[in-house]
Design an enzyme around this catalytic site. Structure first.
Site, PDB file in Angstrom:
ATOM      1  N   HIS A 248     -68.666  -9.164  31.870  1.00 34.54           N
ATOM      2  CA  HIS A 248     -67.775  -9.480  32.811  1.00 34.54           C
ATOM      3  C   HIS A 248     -66.528 -10.037  31.988  1.00 34.54           C
ATOM      4  O   HIS A 248     -66.100 -10.997  31.800  1.00 34.54           O
ATOM      5  CB  HIS A 248     -67.807 -10.743  33.884  1.00 34.54           C
ATOM      6  CG  HIS A 248     -67.139 -11.130  34.835  1.00 34.54           C
ATOM      7  ND1 HIS A 248     -67.103  -9.991  35.748  1.00 34.54           N
ATOM      8  CD2 HIS A 248     -66.393 -12.022  35.264  1.00 34.54           C
ATOM      9  CE1 HIS A 248     -66.236 -10.219  36.707  1.00 34.54           C
ATOM     10  NE2 HIS A 248     -65.448 -11.574  36.355  1.00 34.54           N
TER      11      HIS A 248
ATOM     12  N   LEU B 238     -59.531  -4.133  37.018  1.00 34.15           N
ATOM     13  CA  LEU B 238     -60.506  -4.540  35.823  1.00 34.15           C
ATOM     14  C   LEU B 238     -61.768  -5.501  36.642  1.00 34.15           C
ATOM     15  O   LEU B 238     -61.632  -6.608  36.908  1.00 34.15           O
ATOM     16  CB  LEU B 238     -59.995  -5.180  34.922  1.00 34.15           C
ATOM     17  CG  LEU B 238     -58.807  -4.439  34.099  1.00 34.15           C
ATOM     18  CD1 LEU B 238     -58.097  -5.579  33.012  1.00 34.15           C
ATOM     19  CD2 LEU B 238     -59.004  -3.136  33.780  1.00 34.15           C
TER      20      LEU B 238
ATOM     21  N   ASP C 168     -57.830  -8.763  36.948  1.00 33.91           N
ATOM     22  CA  ASP C 168     -59.309  -8.500  36.832  1.00 33.91           C
ATOM     23  C   ASP C 168     -59.969  -9.696  37.404  1.00 33.91           C
ATOM     24  O   ASP C 168     -59.485 -10.632  37.995  1.00 33.91           O
ATOM     25  CB  ASP C 168     -59.400  -9.201  35.455  1.00 33.91           C
ATOM     26  CG  ASP C 168     -58.968 -10.609  34.886  1.00 33.91           C
ATOM     27  OD1 ASP C 168     -59.882 -11.434  34.622  1.00 33.91           O
ATOM     28  OD2 ASP C 168     -57.691 -10.762  34.931  1.00 33.91           O
ATOM     29  N   SER C 169     -61.181  -9.389  37.885  1.00 32.27           N
ATOM     30  CA  SER C 169     -62.396 -10.005  38.369  1.00 32.27           C
ATOM     31  C   SER C 169     -61.474 -10.474  39.953  1.00 32.27           C
ATOM     32  O   SER C 169     -61.198  -9.674  40.877  1.00 32.27           O
ATOM     33  CB  SER C 169     -62.713 -11.375  37.788  1.00 32.27           C
ATOM     34  OG  SER C 169     -63.787 -12.081  38.424  1.00 32.27           O
ATOM     35  N   SER C 170     -61.520 -11.876  40.115  1.00 32.18           N
ATOM     36  CA  SER C 170     -60.830 -12.315  41.436  1.00 32.18           C
ATOM     37  C   SER C 170     -59.362 -11.866  41.474  1.00 32.18           C
ATOM     38  O   SER C 170     -58.846 -11.546  42.493  1.00 32.18           O
ATOM     39  CB  SER C 170     -60.988 -13.911  41.779  1.00 32.18           C
ATOM     40  OG  SER C 170     -60.247 -14.513  40.495  1.00 32.18           O
TER      41      SER C 170
END
Length: 281
Positions: free
Chosen positions: A258, A164, A140-142
């Site tokens: 987010h 994600l 997820d994200s980074s």
């Protein structure tokens, strides 16, 4: 009275009437979630989330290797324990990977750390309730960014990739609304050391996406009110995967930011579970 050669199935059940007691049903199909931390290299751990049942303690479960988001900084390893529990309770193990964080450790340390964790799992999976024939990669994200870099460089084989709200292309990051302009934020410079265009292209997962790569299926999920990573990052990857005729599913999560509580809901859980169920062997 001591019971010899105990097993759950043979242990006697107390069936006498208890006046005034509530009679509640037990569920033999129910799975609990248990956690186990293992250090795979100095200063970095794998946080396992395992299904747990008294009925079959030798069962092996498909594994989702998850790279947790943190802006490439030091991770909060407690962040996703409860988010992933509903998936674990359906019969999937999770291995949440910790890596050395920026700014002390810069690219490609984070990618190298995840690769070391994957190698550790490959070498030691027999010690855990893991079915290594069914391995998925998630982030997820980074963490989604790192997962995509690893997946698209084809160093390992996975049954599926779950992205994600990950960063996919630094060169187009500012093309849609975000609270951040990555050129002005510390994250990218702390992670990369510089904002040289060639380096930004190198660390953009979409750079590695080509035709005829024999890629596993992809599931991409992104909130349409994401104030950190623009949803257009995921749309760009989705459309390129479709253009090259890869197996990809994209889910827009209405009103979700987010991650957070609006994102991690029953629709998202069921979509992930359906994807895992359909792709495992």
């Amino acid at each position: 009275m001591k019971v010899e050669n105990y097993s759950y199935e043979t242990f006697p059940r107390y069936t006498k009437e208890i006046e005034g007691a509530l009679e509640l049903k037990g569920n033999k199909e129910n799975l609990r979630c248990r956690m186990l931390d293992v250090e795979y290299q100095q200063g970095c751990m794998i946080r396992f989330l395992f299904p747990n049942t008294i009925l079959d303690e030798t069962k092996k479960y498909p594994l989702v290797i998850h790279i947790q988001g943190s802006g490439w900084y030091q991770q909060d390893m407690n962040d996703h324990i409860f988010d992933f529990m509903p998936i674990v309770k359906t019969g999937y193990a999770y291995a949440i990977i910790q890596y050395h964080g920026a700014p002390e450790y810069k690219y490609p340390t984070q990618i190298s750390d995840v690769e070391k964790a994957i190698a550790f799992l490959k070498d030691h999976y027999q010690n855990y309730p893991i079915d290594f024939n069914n391995i998925f990669l998630s982030g997820d994200s980074s963490g989604g960014h790192i997962a995509l870099l690893i997946a698209l460089q084809k160093k390992y084989e996975f049954k599926g990739i779950i992205d994600l709200y990950g960063v996919t292309n630094f060169m187009t990051f500012n093309d849609w609304y975000s609270k951040y302009d990555w050129k002005e934020e510390r994250n990218a410079i702390d992670f990369l050391g510089s904002l040289d265009n060639q380096l930004l292209i190198e660390v953009s997962p979409i750079t590695y996406l080509k035709e005829n790569m024999n890629l596993p299926p992809f599931l991409i999920l992104h909130g349409d009110k994401d104030h950190v990573v623009p949803i257009t990052q995921s749309i760009e990857l989705y459309e390129k995967l479709k253009e090259y005729h890869y197996d990809v599913t994209f889910g827009r999560v209405h009103d979700a930011d987010h991650g957070r509580s609006i994102f991690y809901n029953e629709d998202v859980y069921q979509t992930i579970i359906n994807f895992l169920d359909s792709k495992k062997r």
